[in-house]
Scaffold this active site. Structure first.
Site, PDB file in Angstrom:
ATOM      1  N   HIS A 110      -4.105   0.493   7.869  1.00 56.43           N
ATOM      2  CA  HIS A 110      -2.748   1.073   7.896  1.00 56.43           C
ATOM      3  C   HIS A 110      -2.683   2.295   6.980  1.00 56.43           C
ATOM      4  CE1 HIS A 110       1.834   0.539   7.795  1.00 56.43           C
ATOM      5  NE2 HIS A 110       1.593   1.415   6.832  1.00 56.43           N
ATOM      6  N   GLU A 111      -3.222   2.156   5.772  1.00 58.41           N
ATOM      7  CA  GLU A 111      -3.147   3.257   4.795  1.00 58.41           C
ATOM      8  C   GLU A 111      -4.035   4.429   5.209  1.00 58.41           C
ATOM      9  OE1 GLU A 111      -0.759   3.220   2.758  1.00 58.41           O
ATOM     10  OE2 GLU A 111      -0.316   1.131   3.203  1.00 58.41           O
ATOM     11  N   HIS A 160      -2.335   6.654   7.568  1.00 58.30           N
ATOM     12  CA  HIS A 160      -1.382   7.604   6.967  1.00 58.30           C
ATOM     13  C   HIS A 160      -2.071   8.937   6.645  1.00 58.30           C
ATOM     14  CE1 HIS A 160       2.436   5.591   6.496  1.00 58.30           C
ATOM     15  NE2 HIS A 160       1.899   4.530   5.943  1.00 58.30           N
ATOM     16  N   GLN A 191       2.859   9.726   1.800  1.00 60.04           N
ATOM     17  CA  GLN A 191       4.146   9.034   1.647  1.00 60.04           C
ATOM     18  C   GLN A 191       4.900   9.465   0.394  1.00 60.04           C
ATOM     19  OE1 GLN A 191       2.352   4.898   2.370  1.00 60.04           O
ATOM     20  NE2 GLN A 191       4.381   4.753   3.272  1.00 60.04           N
ATOM     21  N   GLY A 239       0.844  -1.189   0.000  1.00 63.22           N
ATOM     22  CA  GLY A 239       0.000   0.000   0.000  1.00 63.22           C
ATOM     23  C   GLY A 239       0.876   1.234   0.000  1.00 63.22           C
ATOM     24  N   CYS A 291       6.216  -0.748   6.588  1.00 63.93           N
ATOM     25  CA  CYS A 291       5.796   0.505   5.977  1.00 63.93           C
ATOM     26  C   CYS A 291       6.942   1.028   5.113  1.00 63.93           C
ATOM     27  CB  CYS A 291       5.452   1.514   7.077  1.00 63.93           C
ATOM     28  SG  CYS A 291       4.875   3.101   6.443  1.00 63.93           S
ATOM     29  N   LEU A 292       6.629   1.469   3.907  1.00 65.58           N
ATOM     30  CA  LEU A 292       7.675   1.973   3.014  1.00 65.58           C
ATOM     31  C   LEU A 292       8.339   3.232   3.590  1.00 65.58           C
ATOM     32  CD1 LEU A 292       6.035   1.431  -0.486  1.00 65.58           C
ATOM     33  CD2 LEU A 292       7.746   0.015   0.663  1.00 65.58           C
TER      34      LEU A 292
HETATM   35 NI    NI Z   1       2.813   2.693   5.678  1.00 62.17          NI
END
Ligand code: NI
Length: 174
Positions: A139-140, A143, A54, A49, A97-98
């Site tokens: 999770h997304e 963000h 991000q 995701g 997480c990226l």
């Molecule tokens: Ni993330």
């Protein structure tokens, strides 16, 4: 299409509350190109995701999806999501997480959720999700509110570097 720079933990954009998009803005070439670039960036980094903040865009939009034997989730574009829990079941599982590269930790999430959102054409969509896709969507969505998965951990005991996670905490290696 192009690969976008991913903001890492510590960048203030990850802690802002992102702004909603309306249908007119969603259908602009800029946002349509951004969505394509976000998919390309997510695939390039082998992510599951990727949310607007991000990639330094403080807007309530994320892409998600993975084509994996274990954890299939169809590609989705979710804009202005409203997420609510169905029932009371929660489950703890690993997340990454990226924006927090090469770290994994265990997070409790609702097992079943309902999502109302707009799709990439600005049209309202409603869906339910269970288990892994529900975890990704929570999770997304976090963000978009400036929340990272560390904030959701009730204990940091499980925090692991990717290499140690792969060696000690997973059945399959990454
Ligand atoms: Ni993330």
């Amino acid at each position: 299409m192009s690969i976008l720079k991913v903001a890492r933990m510590g960048h203030p954009v990850l802690r802002e509350r992102a702004r909603p998009l309306d249908e007119a803005e969603i259908t602009t070439p800029r946002i349509q190109r951004l969505i394509d670039d976000m998919f390309e960036t997510m695939h390039d980094s082998q992510g599951i995701g990727l949310a607007g903040p991000q990639v330094h865009e403080s807007i309530r939009l994320f892409v998600a999806g993975v084509d994996d034997d274990d954890e299939a989730m169809s590609p989705v574009v979710i804009i202005n999501p409203e997420v609510s829990q169905i029932g009371t079941a929660v489950e703890e599982d690993w997340e990454g997480c990226l924006s927090i590269p090469d770290i994994r930790g265990r997070v409790s999430r609702a097992v079943d959720i309902r999502i109302r959102a707009l799709d990439r054409y600005g049209k309202p969509v409603a869906m339910t999700a269970n288990g892994f896709p529900a975890r990704v969507i929570q999770h997304e969505t976090d963000h978009l509110d400036g929340v990272l998965f560390f904030d959701r951990m009730t204990s940091f005991e499980s925090l692991s570097f990717l290499e140690e996670y792969s060696r000690f905490h997973t059945r399959h290696t990454e």
